[in-house]
Design an enzyme around this catalytic site. Structure first.
Site: not given
Ligand code: NAD
Length: 438
Positions: A127-128
């Protein structure tokens, strides 16, 4: 009559029907990532039928982040959180504050986190997150309000068992403390495990601050050994002298290397005999940039790529090494401290020129590895000493590097493709084991 696919066969629409923002010709880091996936598909065997999974982020959240500015006006910032894949565990990846950040960039960074977490085999998906803002122009109060509102907005999809943010460009342990506090206030209990990279007094881990740079050094030293490059006395050039580049530069200098050139957002400095790295770090801490450092000469930013060096460490932003400058690089080895610094075109040029590229998904995985240690320590409320953390980090990094090196040799592919083979096989294997719901 339409054909019903056999059980286990992909019934997912072909790539041509991807929404436009997911297409490879949608220029930018996401396009680079899609090309990297295409290069690995031929090596995935039966799992290739799930490859489409890698080309579609699981979840994209775009949020409005309105805050009161100090002058009484209201400003709106655009925030993102992308969960690329969570087959192997909760999402994990940093949060970036940068004025130029785009959705394509955050999608690519999230996807590279899926790959990275699988390469070092920590039980996370990828994720980011990001906010499109230059934090340097905000007051401390504005920065805190923006961080808290952003955290609250993405609070519906993050959590210690769902998705765990960490620091990235322009975010640090104080930002993580505010994120942890905001999430805890909203949920009604102190949830230290919701972010990593926190201050040590708030459940952070010893060694986390240095972990990414230490991983860069560890993997670099392993690779150097394989190609007969002696670190002591070697010449190193570093782009980006923040958390990753600063620590990596320090460790290479301590091992006897000469850090001859450093570039950051303020400019590029050079010293033939090697820069005094501890003094330079002090200067950056005091002034915010390498520019103005007295014991060095200033060179043009573009000249950085011509510097005579053995090791080049890009540790700033994406897409820095392109088809335009890849032919000029003198280094024998590039260690990607940054995420996505090399475009696929540049990768090909470097491979042809026999320049060894240690890809981001392994070279900078030290940060997430110690983030994993931090998360484990938070859950067990039992904290390890720094020697133990560093020893475990080095063991994981060396093991992951050895596995990737072997796959590269066996398949005669670049280390990047080898790392993707290792990671995508792990991700798609869990995808297959879990099956499709419903
Ligand atoms: P940071 O904010 O601490 O440092 C960023 C550095 O890049 C600064 O020195 C800045 O001056 C420089 N920079 C910014 N724009 C530049 C430009 N246009 N040209 C040259 N230099 C420029 O960030 P960081 O945490 O060190 O992250 C750097 C890179 O490493 C990013 O790609 C990030 O995604 C990656 N990374 C960070 C971590 C981590 O644990 N912090 C982990 C893995 C990967």
């Amino acid at each position: 009559m339409s054909q019903v696919p056999a059980r286990g066969e992909s019934a997912i629409a072909p790539a041509s029907s991807l929404p436009s923002y997911l297409q490879a010709d949608n220029l930018g880091p996401w396009g680079n990532y899609l090309q990297q996936v295409d290069r690995v598909v031929p090596y995935l065997g039966n799992l290739a039928r799930w490859a489409e999974t890698l080309k579609r982020p699981k979840r994209i959240l775009i949020v409005d982040v309105p805050i009161h500015m100090d002058d009484g006006t209201v400003a709106h910032f655009e925030g993102y959180r992308v969960q690329h894949n969570v087959s192997r565990g909760p999402g994990k990846g940093g949060v970036r504050f940068h004025q130029d950040v785009t959705l394509s960039e955050v999608m690519a960074l999230a996807a590279w986190m899926s790959v990275k977490n699988a390469v070092v085999n920590v039980p996370y998906g990828g994720a980011k997150g990001a906010v499109r803002v230059d934090p340097k122009i905000l007051s401390r109060g504005e920065l805190e309000r923006m961080t808290r509102r952003y955290t609250s907005e993405i609070g519906i999809i993050i959590g210690p068992n769902k998705d765990i943010p960490a620091p990235d460009v322009n975010t640090n342990d104080q930002i993580m403390a505010w994120m942890m506090d905001t999430y805890s206030m909203n949920t009604g209990s102190t949830a230290t495990g919701v972010v990593t990279g926190k201050p040590v007094d708030l459940g952070g881990s010893l060694g986390r601050h240095e972990a990414t740079g230490r991983g860069v050094f560890t993997v670099g030293a392993e690779a150097a050994r394989h190609i007969g490059l002696v670190i002591s006395g070697s010449r190193v050039a570093v782009q980006g002298f923040g958390n990753v580049g600063g620590v990596a530069g320090k460790l290479f200098a301590e091992a006897g290397a000469h850090v001859v050139a450093v570039q950051d957002h303020g400019g590029t400095i050079y010293r033939e005999a090697g820069l005094d790295v501890p003094e330079l770090l002090k200067h950056v801490k005091e002034t915010g940039s390498v520019s103005g450092f007295a014991q060095a000469e200033v060179i043009a930013n573009d000249q950085f790529w011509d510097v005579d060096c053995d090791i080049l460490i890009p540790a700033a932003l994406e897409q820095q090494i392109t088809a335009t400058n890849a032919g000029r690089i003198k280094a024998r080895m590039i260690i990607e401290g940054a995420n996505g610094p090399t475009t696929p075109d540049a990768d090909d040029i470097l491979q042809e020129r026999n320049v060894l590229v240690l890809p981001d998904v392994i070279a900078n995985a030290g940060g997430v590895t110690v983030s994993y240690f931090e998360w484990v320590q938070d859950f067990s409320s039992f904290f390890w000493d720094e020697d133990e953390i560093n020893a475990r980090l080095v063991k994981i990094m060396k093991g992951a590097f050895a596995a990737v090196w072997q796959v590269a040799q066996e398949n005669k592919v670049s280390l990047r493709t080898a790392a993707f083979i290792v990671a995508c096989t792990r991700i798609l294997h869990t995808r297959e084991l879990r099956g499709l719901y419903p």
